[in-house]
Design a protein around this motif. Structure first.
Motif, PDB file in Angstrom:
ATOM      1  N   MET A   1      58.971  19.846  55.647  1.00  0.00           N
ATOM      2  CA  MET A   1      59.511  18.643  55.022  1.00  0.00           C
ATOM      3  C   MET A   1      58.459  18.023  54.117  1.00  0.00           C
ATOM      4  SD  MET A   1      62.266  16.864  55.642  1.00  0.00           S
ATOM      5  CE  MET A   1      63.260  15.942  54.806  1.00  0.00           C
ATOM      6  N   ALA A   2      58.865  17.682  52.909  1.00  0.00           N
ATOM      7  CA  ALA A   2      57.934  17.101  51.949  1.00  0.00           C
ATOM      8  C   ALA A   2      57.545  15.687  52.367  1.00  0.00           C
ATOM      9  CB  ALA A   2      58.561  17.096  50.560  1.00  0.00           C
ATOM     10  N   ASP A   3      56.263  15.384  52.216  1.00  0.00           N
ATOM     11  CA  ASP A   3      55.717  14.077  52.560  1.00  0.00           C
ATOM     12  C   ASP A   3      55.992  13.114  51.410  1.00  0.00           C
ATOM     13  OD1 ASP A   3      54.200  11.853  53.154  1.00  0.00           O
ATOM     14  OD2 ASP A   3      52.350  12.951  53.522  1.00  0.00           O
ATOM     15  N   SER A   4      56.938  12.185  51.603  1.00  0.00           N
ATOM     16  CA  SER A   4      57.324  11.258  50.538  1.00  0.00           C
ATOM     17  C   SER A   4      56.354  10.091  50.397  1.00  0.00           C
ATOM     18  CB  SER A   4      58.744  10.742  50.769  1.00  0.00           C
ATOM     19  OG  SER A   4      58.800  10.046  51.995  1.00  0.00           O
ATOM     20  N   SER A   5      55.373   9.982  51.297  1.00  0.00           N
ATOM     21  CA  SER A   5      54.396   8.892  51.185  1.00  0.00           C
ATOM     22  C   SER A   5      53.291   9.227  50.184  1.00  0.00           C
ATOM     23  CB  SER A   5      53.781   8.589  52.555  1.00  0.00           C
ATOM     24  OG  SER A   5      52.962   9.666  52.978  1.00  0.00           O
ATOM     25  N   ARG A   6      53.233  10.462  49.753  1.00  0.00           N
ATOM     26  CA  ARG A   6      52.224  10.891  48.787  1.00  0.00           C
ATOM     27  C   ARG A   6      52.892  11.145  47.449  1.00  0.00           C
ATOM     28  NH1 ARG A   6      49.094  15.618  51.594  1.00  0.00           N
ATOM     29  NH2 ARG A   6      47.676  15.292  49.863  1.00  0.00           N
ATOM     30  N   PRO A   7      52.169  10.983  46.353  1.00  0.00           N
ATOM     31  CA  PRO A   7      52.795  11.197  45.042  1.00  0.00           C
ATOM     32  C   PRO A   7      53.251  12.650  44.876  1.00  0.00           C
ATOM     33  CG  PRO A   7      50.426  10.791  44.799  1.00  0.00           C
ATOM     34  CD  PRO A   7      50.769  10.614  46.247  1.00  0.00           C
ATOM     35  N   PRO A   8      54.279  12.849  44.065  1.00  0.00           N
ATOM     36  CA  PRO A   8      54.736  14.226  43.822  1.00  0.00           C
ATOM     37  C   PRO A   8      53.680  15.009  43.045  1.00  0.00           C
ATOM     38  CG  PRO A   8      55.872  12.689  42.388  1.00  0.00           C
ATOM     39  CD  PRO A   8      55.049  11.865  43.324  1.00  0.00           C
ATOM     40  N   LEU A   9      53.846  16.320  43.061  1.00  0.00           N
ATOM     41  CA  LEU A   9      52.923  17.198  42.355  1.00  0.00           C
ATOM     42  C   LEU A   9      53.478  17.565  40.979  1.00  0.00           C
ATOM     43  CD1 LEU A   9      52.026  19.696  45.245  1.00  0.00           C
ATOM     44  CD2 LEU A   9      50.728  17.677  44.483  1.00  0.00           C
ATOM     45  N   ALA A  10      52.607  17.543  39.992  1.00  0.00           N
ATOM     46  CA  ALA A  10      52.887  18.101  38.665  1.00  0.00           C
ATOM     47  C   ALA A  10      51.987  19.329  38.563  1.00  0.00           C
ATOM     48  CB  ALA A  10      52.574  17.098  37.571  1.00  0.00           C
ATOM     49  N   VAL A  11      52.589  20.504  38.434  1.00  0.00           N
ATOM     50  CA  VAL A  11      51.867  21.766  38.511  1.00  0.00           C
ATOM     51  C   VAL A  11      51.733  22.360  37.111  1.00  0.00           C
ATOM     52  CG1 VAL A  11      51.813  24.055  39.575  1.00  0.00           C
ATOM     53  CG2 VAL A  11      52.833  22.118  40.826  1.00  0.00           C
ATOM     54  N   PHE A  12      50.489  22.603  36.701  1.00  0.00           N
ATOM     55  CA  PHE A  12      50.211  23.106  35.356  1.00  0.00           C
ATOM     56  C   PHE A  12      49.537  24.464  35.394  1.00  0.00           C
ATOM     57  CE2 PHE A  12      50.881  18.717  34.488  1.00  0.00           C
ATOM     58  CZ  PHE A  12      51.297  18.640  33.167  1.00  0.00           C
ATOM     59  N   ASP A  13      50.070  25.379  34.599  1.00  0.00           N
ATOM     60  CA  ASP A  13      49.419  26.637  34.287  1.00  0.00           C
ATOM     61  C   ASP A  13      48.238  26.328  33.367  1.00  0.00           C
ATOM     62  OD1 ASP A  13      49.093  29.499  33.748  1.00  0.00           O
ATOM     63  OD2 ASP A  13      50.108  29.124  31.842  1.00  0.00           O
ATOM     64  N   LEU A  14      47.341  27.271  33.178  1.00  0.00           N
ATOM     65  CA  LEU A  14      46.204  27.074  32.279  1.00  0.00           C
ATOM     66  C   LEU A  14      46.346  27.832  30.961  1.00  0.00           C
ATOM     67  CD1 LEU A  14      43.219  27.260  34.791  1.00  0.00           C
ATOM     68  CD2 LEU A  14      44.261  25.233  33.790  1.00  0.00           C
ATOM     69  N   ASP A  15      46.332  29.165  31.038  1.00  0.00           N
ATOM     70  CA  ASP A  15      46.279  29.978  29.824  1.00  0.00           C
ATOM     71  C   ASP A  15      47.553  29.850  28.994  1.00  0.00           C
ATOM     72  OD1 ASP A  15      43.721  30.799  30.482  1.00  0.00           O
ATOM     73  OD2 ASP A  15      44.391  32.641  31.444  1.00  0.00           O
ATOM     74  N   ASN A  16      47.379  29.429  27.759  1.00  0.00           N
ATOM     75  CA  ASN A  16      48.449  29.200  26.775  1.00  0.00           C
ATOM     76  C   ASN A  16      49.378  28.057  27.151  1.00  0.00           C
ATOM     77  OD1 ASN A  16      47.455  31.001  24.961  1.00  0.00           O
ATOM     78  ND2 ASN A  16      48.713  32.686  25.674  1.00  0.00           N
ATOM     79  N   THR A  17      48.968  27.260  28.123  1.00  0.00           N
ATOM     80  CA  THR A  17      49.654  26.016  28.466  1.00  0.00           C
ATOM     81  C   THR A  17      48.708  24.847  28.203  1.00  0.00           C
ATOM     82  OG1 THR A  17      51.053  27.100  30.114  1.00  0.00           O
ATOM     83  CG2 THR A  17      50.754  24.722  30.343  1.00  0.00           C
ATOM     84  N   LEU A  18      47.490  24.949  28.718  1.00  0.00           N
ATOM     85  CA  LEU A  18      46.451  23.949  28.475  1.00  0.00           C
ATOM     86  C   LEU A  18      45.311  24.513  27.633  1.00  0.00           C
ATOM     87  CD1 LEU A  18      46.212  22.432  32.070  1.00  0.00           C
ATOM     88  CD2 LEU A  18      47.411  21.468  30.084  1.00  0.00           C
ATOM     89  N   ALA A  19      45.052  25.804  27.778  1.00  0.00           N
ATOM     90  CA  ALA A  19      43.932  26.467  27.110  1.00  0.00           C
ATOM     91  C   ALA A  19      44.455  27.507  26.124  1.00  0.00           C
ATOM     92  CB  ALA A  19      43.033  27.134  28.148  1.00  0.00           C
TER      93      ALA A  19
END
Length: 163
Positions: A1-19
């Protein structure tokens, strides 16, 4: 069960997404591919403005984490690169050095593991196969289409399981 007391996750790839990996694609276009040179050149990747801006904006409401197909041996360079380009601090999930499975498998496995305890707000990735599989699994996906696709990188991700 996901912990709703913590902020949600934003998941980022690196290569050709950020770099921007364009300058090092040449190492994947030869046969055999020169993986040491490809990853060795990663510290010189210029940041991709659209991806960096999205990561910074996401950090206002989410915990930003990074999910890359880069092998674990690249961790020091990767952490230095993220800090040098002003990206939000966050956990970095990398593949084991000996893991040669396709990126779409390794990344989906990690997403599912993260989702067991946290809400995953979205995944940002440039790999269409990763995006397709993540959407089929019920994840919200932002397709990072701000970089030119690379046939060499796609082949590396799917055939060699290296990034």
């Amino acid at each position: 069960m996901a912990d709703s007391s913590r902020p949600p996750l934003a998941v980022f790839d690196l290569d050709n997404t950020l770099a921007d990996t364009a300058h090092r694609q040449r190492f994947l276009e030869r046969s055999p591919r020169d993986w040491d040179a490809f990853f060795g050149a990663a510290p010189q990747d210029p940041p991709i403005a659209e991806g960096v801006a999205l990561a910074v904006a996401s950090a206002r409401e989410c915990e930003v984490v990074y999910l890359t197909g880069r092998p674990e041996r690249c961790r020091p360079d990767t952490l230095d690169w993220l800090a040098a380009h002003g990206l939000p601090q966050g956990r970095v999930y990398m593949r084991r050095n000996d893991d040669r499975r396709p990126a779409r498998r390794t990344k989906l496995e990690t997403l599912r593991r993260l989702a067991r305890t946290r809400e995953v707000r979205f995944l940002v990735d440039d790999d269409e196969l990763v995006c397709d599989d993540a959407e089929r699994a019920g994840f919200t996906v932002v397709r990072a289409r701000w970089s030119a696709p690379s046939d060499a990188l796609t082949a590396a991700q799917e055939q060699d399981g290296r990034t």
